[in-house]
Motif scaffolding. Structure first.
Motif, mmCIF file in Angstrom:
data_model
loop_
_atom_site.group_PDB
_atom_site.id
_atom_site.type_symbol
_atom_site.label_atom_id
_atom_site.label_comp_id
_atom_site.label_asym_id
_atom_site.label_seq_id
_atom_site.Cartn_x
_atom_site.Cartn_y
_atom_site.Cartn_z
ATOM 1 N N LYS A 24 0.832 -1.208 0.000
ATOM 2 C CA LYS A 24 0.000 0.000 0.000
ATOM 3 C C LYS A 24 0.865 1.256 0.000
ATOM 4 O O LYS A 24 0.614 2.186 -0.776
ATOM 5 N N ARG A 27 2.404 1.792 -3.423
ATOM 6 C CA ARG A 27 1.421 2.307 -4.388
ATOM 7 C C ARG A 27 1.183 3.793 -4.167
ATOM 8 O O ARG A 27 1.166 4.581 -5.120
ATOM 9 N N ARG A 30 4.148 5.976 -5.246
ATOM 10 C CA ARG A 30 4.219 6.076 -6.707
ATOM 11 C C ARG A 30 3.012 6.810 -7.292
ATOM 12 O O ARG A 30 2.961 7.041 -8.482
ATOM 13 N N ILE A 32 -0.047 5.774 -7.756
ATOM 14 C CA ILE A 32 -0.726 4.909 -8.712
ATOM 15 C C ILE A 32 -2.094 4.549 -8.134
ATOM 16 O O ILE A 32 -2.199 4.150 -6.978
ATOM 17 N N ILE A 37 -3.396 -0.470 -10.952
ATOM 18 C CA ILE A 37 -2.737 -1.683 -10.443
ATOM 19 C C ILE A 37 -3.563 -2.923 -10.743
ATOM 20 O O ILE A 37 -3.038 -3.937 -11.199
ATOM 21 N N GLU A 52 -3.740 -5.664 0.306
ATOM 22 C CA GLU A 52 -3.262 -4.554 1.133
ATOM 23 C C GLU A 52 -3.533 -4.788 2.618
ATOM 24 O O GLU A 52 -2.819 -4.263 3.462
ATOM 25 N N LEU A 70 3.916 -3.100 -9.568
ATOM 26 C CA LEU A 70 4.571 -2.005 -8.847
ATOM 27 C C LEU A 70 6.083 -1.979 -9.100
ATOM 28 O O LEU A 70 6.785 -1.173 -8.487
#
Length: 73
Positions: A24, A27, A30, A32, A37, A52, A70
């Motif tokens: 998490k 993500r 980044r 995103i 994803i 997650e 990722l």
């Protein structure tokens, strides 16, 4: 096909929860979205949220697909 109950130790559950939290954070770092994803990993949003959380019933393949999406493989 009925699901099997998985009996894990508390240490193992903590590891899964830690991995989920790291996914998490990666993500979010980044920037995103969940949709991106899940599209790249070819999994549902429900499965991704379970990853997650560190849910033990999610397949290792789904975890791996998310890590690849990722670039964390």
């Amino acid at each position: 096909m009925p699901r099997k109950n998985i009996n894990l130790t508390s240490d193992t559950m903590k590891i899964l929860e830690k991995v989920g939290a790291q996914i998490k954070r990666a993500r979010l770092r980044r920037n995103i979205s969940v949709e991106v994803i899940t599209d790249q990993a070819s999994i549902s949003e429900t499965t991704f949220y379970a990853i997650e959380k560190g849910t033990s019933t999610v397949s290792i393949g789904a975890y791996t697909a998310v890590l690849c999406a990722l670039d964390m493989e």
